[in-house]
Write an enzyme that holds these catalytic residues in place. Structure first.
Site: not given
Ligand code: G6P
Length: 456
Positions: A156, A365
């Site tokens: 992602h 990003d």
């Molecule tokens: C990004 C990453 C995700 C992640 C999200 C939120 O979008 O690609 O994998 O889940 O951030 O971050 P966190 O550390 O709270 O899961």
């Protein structure tokens, strides 16, 4: 029984609120829920609470298989290696990545636990679809345990240029982990190309064409597959009378200025919030004294608050907001409204509807879905998107005003350009942006990724 789909992600799509399991919001969860219900699939992930143990259970017709993490593992694996090493490294090393053997070890151990949990869930012929940078070792680990499963991986976040990736002491292990997949999918062509180069240089993979590698006697396909949103749902929300009413109220609360400018992000150093604020200060600087044509709303969702770089960023941004409002505000009037909290979904949509100009200026990003959400919510066909050339979305959303977010004066210029753009140009650009978000939504994205896996 047909081919089942097992999603493997750091987080489960549900979280425990102390009394019951509730669905976590988010595009990925919304897109995959109907697919997994149909495919009798399962989801393997962490429930988000350290030291908690839960047996597999069913939620919303999907089998949930919780992976437990101890407090020490959350420190070493999640805060340490995922968010202190990989996150900054993969985002152009905007803050220096930390390399620690004591966080690499829990990364390996936790990835093995996810692989084992997945191995217990799959049956021969199933598809295991592994998500994101937290789980890059899972594909090879799982393949060693279950050779008769099709394995996909979706990154992602960006895959960095080889010169940056090269610093990682465990670069070969990470590449070999990913190369256990049948298909590795990326947000952009650029990330797919970066990965191919790194895999050839550091893992001895051989190119069989631009998007196909051979490694350890197997073929690995690289797929650029930009993620998208549930466009129809955003449009529907934006048309709701209570959302339209709330948007009008927001405009009034902001002093009925000519131009409302909006930023909507997780509080993360990759998002370029500080430089964006400086660019807005530049706009105020250029205005005549006492003029109140612009208001800037920056919503920042708290994130990873235990990581020092995030704490430091929060302090810097709050200082900057204070400085700008101190210099340009007046009693009862603040040019910058800063909201450090998670806003309810309807409120977010109301801000999109209220904003004349959307600033999406990350320093790097993977995609940035806010850019797509804004376009979907502009049901009147107006609104200007200012978009960083370093967001994955810039590969698709070419009719935004594309900026270099490091060029503070350039971003100020782009805000001025947005404010003085003719209605005709605003609408033409927005029509093209909306074509992008209507042509491909998150359901089509999931279908495209999964059908590539089904044919492997
Ligand atoms: C990004 C990453 C995700 C992640 C999200 C939120 O979008 O690609 O994998 O889940 O951030 O971050 P966190 O550390 O709270 O899961």
């Amino acid at each position: 029984m047909g081919q089942r789909i097992i999603v493997v992600a750091n987080r489960l799509p549900v979280s425990w609120n102390g009394e019951q399991w509730v669905a976590s919001p988010g595009g990925l969860v919304r897109a995959l829920t109907p697919v997994l219900q149909e495919a009798e699939g399962a989801w393997v992930g962490w429930p988000g609470i350290p030291d908690s143990h839960h047996e597999p259970f069913e939620h919303d017709g999907i089998e949930q298989r919780p992976v437990p993490l101890s407090t020490e593992e959350v420190d070493g694996f999640y805060y340490g290696f995922c968010n202190g090493t990989l996150w900054p490294l993969y985002h152009d090393a905007i803050v220096p990545p930390e390399f620690h053997r004591h966080t690499w070890r829990p990364y390996v151990a936790v990835n093995r636990r996810y692989a084992e949990e997945t191995a217990a869930a799959v049956r021969p012929g199933d598809i295991a679809w592994v998500q994101d940078y937290q789980l890059q070792l899972v594909p090879s680990m799982l393949r060693a345990m279950r050779s008769e499963v099709t394995i996909g991986f979706y990154l992602h976040i960006p895959f960095p240029p080889v010169e940056v990736f090269a610093r990682l002491p465990w670069r070969r292990q990470i590449l070999e982990g990913l190369l256990g997949s049948d298909v590795i999918a990326f947000q952009t062509r650029q990330s797919a190309d970066n990965f191919a180069r790194a895999a050839r240089r550091f893992a001895g993979a051989v190119s069989l064409g631009r998007r196909d590698l051979q490694w350890a006697g197997r073929a690995v396909h690289l797929q650029p597959a930009p993620i998208a949103i549930d466009t129809a749902e955003f449009e529907r929300m934006a048309r709701l009378p209570q959302v339209q009413r709330r948007a009008a109220e927001v405009r009034h609360e902001l002093g009925d200025v000519d131009h409302i400018i909006l930023g909507m992000d997780r509080l993360d150093y990759t998002k370029g919030i500080d430089l964006r604020l400086k660019a807005f200060a530049g706009l105020l600087e250029r205005a005549a004294e006492g003029e109140r044509r612009f208001a800037f709303v920056q919503a920042a969702v708290p994130s990873r608050e235990q990581v020092p770089a995030y704490q430091q960023l929060r302090a810097e941004i709050e200082q900057l907001v204070g400085r700008i409002n101190g210099a340009y505000g007046a009693p009862g009037w603040s040019p910058v409204s800063y909201l450090y909290r998670t806003l309810p979904f309807e409120e977010i949509i109301a801000y999109y509807v209220a904003a004349d100009v959307m600033l999406v200026t990350p320093l790097r990003d993977g995609m940035n879905l806010v850019a797509k959400e804004y376009a979907a919510c502009r049901v009147d066909g107006d609104g200007v998107l200012i978009l960083s050339e370093f967001a994955g979305a810039a590969e698709q959303m070419r009719s935004a005003i594309i900026v270099n977010p490091y060029d503070v004066d350039g971003v100020t210029d782009s805000m001025q350009q947005a404010a003085s753009m003719s209605d005709r140009e605003v609408k033409t650009r927005m029509r093209k942006l909306q074509r992008v978000v209507r042509e491909s939504d998150v359901f089509e994205w999931a279908q495209r990724c999964l059908s590539t896996l089904e044919t492997r």
